[in-house]
Structure formats: structure tokens, C-alpha cells
Enzyme design. Structure first.
Site, short mmCIF file in Angstrom:
data_model
loop_
_atom_site.label_atom_id
_atom_site.label_comp_id
_atom_site.label_asym_id
_atom_site.label_seq_id
_atom_site.Cartn_x
_atom_site.Cartn_y
_atom_site.Cartn_z
N TYR A 1 5.44 0.51 -35.83
CA TYR A 1 5.93 0.20 -34.48
C TYR A 1 4.85 0.58 -33.47
O TYR A 1 4.41 1.72 -33.44
CB TYR A 1 7.21 0.98 -34.19
CG TYR A 1 7.67 0.89 -32.75
CD1 TYR A 1 7.67 2.03 -31.93
CD2 TYR A 1 8.07 -0.33 -32.20
CE1 TYR A 1 8.07 1.94 -30.60
CE2 TYR A 1 8.47 -0.42 -30.87
CZ TYR A 1 8.47 0.71 -30.07
OH TYR A 1 8.86 0.62 -28.77
N ASP B 1 -8.16 -14.99 -36.80
CA ASP B 1 -7.20 -15.37 -35.74
C ASP B 1 -7.12 -14.30 -34.67
O ASP B 1 -6.03 -13.96 -34.21
CB ASP B 1 -5.81 -15.61 -36.38
CG ASP B 1 -4.90 -16.42 -35.47
OD1 ASP B 1 -3.69 -16.41 -35.68
OD2 ASP B 1 -5.44 -17.03 -34.51
N ASP C 1 -0.56 -9.28 -37.39
CA ASP C 1 -0.50 -10.67 -37.84
C ASP C 1 -1.73 -11.13 -38.61
O ASP C 1 -2.64 -11.76 -38.07
CB ASP C 1 -0.31 -11.60 -36.64
CG ASP C 1 0.26 -12.95 -37.08
OD1 ASP C 1 1.06 -13.54 -36.35
OD2 ASP C 1 -0.08 -13.38 -38.21
C1 FH3 Z 1 1.54 -10.13 -33.59
C2 FH3 Z 1 3.01 -10.36 -33.55
O1 FH3 Z 1 3.65 -10.52 -34.56
N1 FH3 Z 1 3.59 -10.37 -32.31
C3 FH3 Z 1 4.98 -10.69 -32.17
C4 FH3 Z 1 5.91 -9.58 -32.52
C5 FH3 Z 1 6.82 -9.27 -31.38
C6 FH3 Z 1 7.16 -7.78 -31.48
N2 FH3 Z 1 6.29 -7.25 -32.51
C7 FH3 Z 1 6.01 -5.85 -32.65
C8 FH3 Z 1 5.51 -5.29 -33.84
CL1 FH3 Z 1 5.24 -6.30 -35.22
C9 FH3 Z 1 5.23 -3.92 -33.93
N3 FH3 Z 1 5.41 -3.10 -32.89
C10 FH3 Z 1 5.90 -3.59 -31.73
N4 FH3 Z 1 6.16 -2.97 -30.56
C11 FH3 Z 1 6.65 -3.91 -29.71
C12 FH3 Z 1 7.04 -3.60 -28.35
C13 FH3 Z 1 7.05 -2.34 -27.79
N5 FH3 Z 1 7.47 -2.47 -26.51
C14 FH3 Z 1 7.65 -1.41 -25.53
N6 FH3 Z 1 7.76 -3.74 -26.25
C15 FH3 Z 1 7.50 -4.44 -27.38
C16 FH3 Z 1 7.70 -5.91 -27.46
N7 FH3 Z 1 6.68 -5.13 -30.29
C17 FH3 Z 1 6.21 -4.95 -31.56
C18 FH3 Z 1 5.25 -8.23 -32.80
#
Ligand code: FH3
Length: 277
Positions: free
Chosen positions: A94, A138, A156
């Protein structure tokens, strides 16, 4: 015994599911907590039907294989995966501060110290990947996340392969980050990531990618002719422009190496103790 702990079998019941974090390409990502350890993760849920429909199962298998073996602070960890009848679940690190492209959009562009700090971290991550003959292919803001203390995380690895390679999957989405050799579907190697590093540096500093144009054909023409221009009205140092120019070279062998990038004045002047790394 000294053997690595056997990868345990995970299932959905091991996790408490939290709020949706956002949408990946073939499914959604949720905040989740492993019940026994209370460890917070991001759980990426992919629908098997979607994977089959787009014929990307092999790409997902490669993504899991590659990302689960990479352990670097600037690469989002993939801790494991499991599946049930309809879905595949990826247990991911995360990243507490979320998606970098959204932060870039909000701020329209980054100052030189911020840009150099992110590029320094990304360069170290790519150096680690290339040492393991993995090319990402990418690199773009949408695939970068931010952890605590502004730690950049490459996420990703859907397009990652072992170098050298020749792409077979049709390209979808933006051409903006692709080097000439990939657009021309020629064989390519790790130097494709050097080109993308140059494109990303330009976008952090100026707020949009260097070869942006209306439609694929015009973007294609600007990339293959390396039609690189620096807007006069945005004050950017000569070192920053020199850094970008040394990466955006049409001939892959002429692109500045990652090792030279780490020693470039733009990095050493803008990233404290970068030379100690
Ligand atoms: C590269 C990719 O897969 N992007 C799209 C996915 C959307 C959330 N994903 C997260 C992933 Cl895969 C891991 N950690 C994350 N943390 C967050 C996030 C934290 N805050 C405060 N707001 C967000 C939104 N998102 C993620 C990735």
C-alpha cells in the site's frame, strides 16, 4: 531450517476489505488488512472474464512472476496472489500517498528539486531492474505511486519483460512515452527505459510530455524526428535541459546511461547526498 518460509496460501477470508483505492485496467484496487497481522495492503481484484476477453492472462502471469521477485524500496512490492472461481487477487504494497499523476495534475508541474528527487529514485529503481535484466517498458506518471516521505514506487509491471525483446502485443493508450524503436516495432532493449525517463523528466518540469500532439500520427512524427522543444516561458535550468537532451536521443546507444544520470550535475546539485548512494 534456513530455507525461506514457504509462501502461505492466501484466501479472501484472510483479509478485511476497506475502501476502494481506484481503478486499475482490469479491475479495482481496495485498501485491505490481513486479519492476523493487521498488516495493511492494497488488494487488486481482476476479473478472469475480463482477462480472458482481452487475452492478457499471459501478461498477468509475467507481471506477477517479475514483480514478486523484485525487492527494492522504489518498486511496489507484490507479496502474493490467489484466485477464486471468478477473480484473481494481487496482494500489493500500500502506497500511503497515492497516485503521482494526480499530484502532478493538481500542481500542474513540479519544481526542480522535487523533479530531480523523483527522477533520482526512479533511476535507482530502473538500475536495480536492469541489473536483473528486467525492462519496464511502460514508465509514465500513471504507473507511479507515492509512499510515506515522498518515496516513489514503480507499480504495474504489466508491460515488463526480460531484455532484449520484441513487442508482440498491440500498443494501447498513449504513445507519448514510447521510444522510436518501439513505435517502429523494432527489437529493443533496456535503453527504452532511458528514453521514458527523459520523457518523464520533461513532463515533471514542464507539465506535459515533450512530443504531445493531436492524434497518434502527429505524436508518432514528433517522436521519430525527436522534435524536442523547451517552452521559453517556463524557467528551467540549463542542467535540467541538458539531462533531458542526453536521454532523448533517437539512437538507443547514444542515450545517457543510468549510472551517468546519477552523476549528472542536475541530480547532484538538486538531490542532497545523492552522490553518497
Ligand atoms: C499503477 C496502478 O495500478 N494504479 C492504479 C491503482 C489505483 C490504486 N492503486 C494503489 C496501489 Cl496498487 C497501491 N497503493 C495505493 N495507494 C493508493 C492511494 C493512497 N491514497 C491516499 N489514495 C490512493 C488512491 N492507491 C494505491 C493503484
Amino acid at each position: 531450517s534456513s530455507a525461506k518460509p514457504a509462501r502461505r496460501k492466501w484466501c479472501l477470508d484472510d483479509f478485511e476489505i476497506g475502501r476502494p483505492l481506484g481503478k486499475g485496467k482490469f479491475g479495482n484496487v481496495f485498501l485491505a488488512r490481513e486479519k492476523k497481522s493487521k498488516f495493511i495492503v492494497a488488494l487488486k481484484v481482476l476479473f478472469k472474464s475480463q482477462l480472458q476477453k482481452h487475452n492478457v492472462e499471459h501478461q498477468l502471469r509475467r507481471e506477477v512472476e517479475i514483480q514478486s521477485h523484485l525487492q527494492h524500496k522504489n518498486i511496489l512490492r507484490l507479496f502474493g496472489y490467489f484466485h477464486d472461481e471468478h477473480r484473481v487477487y494481487l496482494i500489493l504494497e500500500y502506497a500511503a500517498k497515492g497516485e503521482l499523476y494526480k499530484i502532478l495534475q493538481e500542481r500542474s508541474r513540479f519544481d526542480e528539486r522535487t523533479s530531480a528527487d523523483y527522477i533520482f529514485q526512479l533511476t535507482n529503481a530502473l538500475k536495480y531492474c536492469h541489473r536483473k535484466s528486467v525492462i519496464h517498458r511502460d514508465i509514465k506518471p500513471e504507473n507511479l505511486l507515492l509512499g510515506l516521505e515522498n518515496t516513489l514506487k514503480i507499480a504495474d509491471f504489466g508491460w515488463a519483460v526480460h531484455a532484449p525483446s520484441s513487442r508482440r502485443k498491440t500498443l494501447c493508450g498513449t504513445l507519448d512515452y514510447l521510444p522510436p524503436e518501439m513505435i517502429r516495432q523494432e527489437p529493443h532493449d533496456a535503453t527504452v527505459d532511458l528514453w521514458s525517463l527523459g520523457v518523464l523528466t520533461y513532463e515533471f518540469l514542464f507539465g506535459n510530455p515533450p512530443f504531445e500532439a493531436e492524434g497518434h500520427t502527429n505524436t508518432y512524427k514528433r517522436i521519430t524526428s525527436v522534435d524536442l522543444r523547451f517552452p521559453e516561458h517556463i524557467p528551467v535550468s540549463a542542467e535540467a535541459k541538458d539531462f533531458v537532451k542526453k536521454l532523448l536521443r533517437r539512437r538507443p546507444s547514444e542515450r545517457m546511461s543510468l549510472a551517468d544520470a546519477l552523476q549528472h550535475p542536475w541530480i547532484t546539485k538538486n538531490v542532497p547526498h545523492s552522490s553518497l548512494a
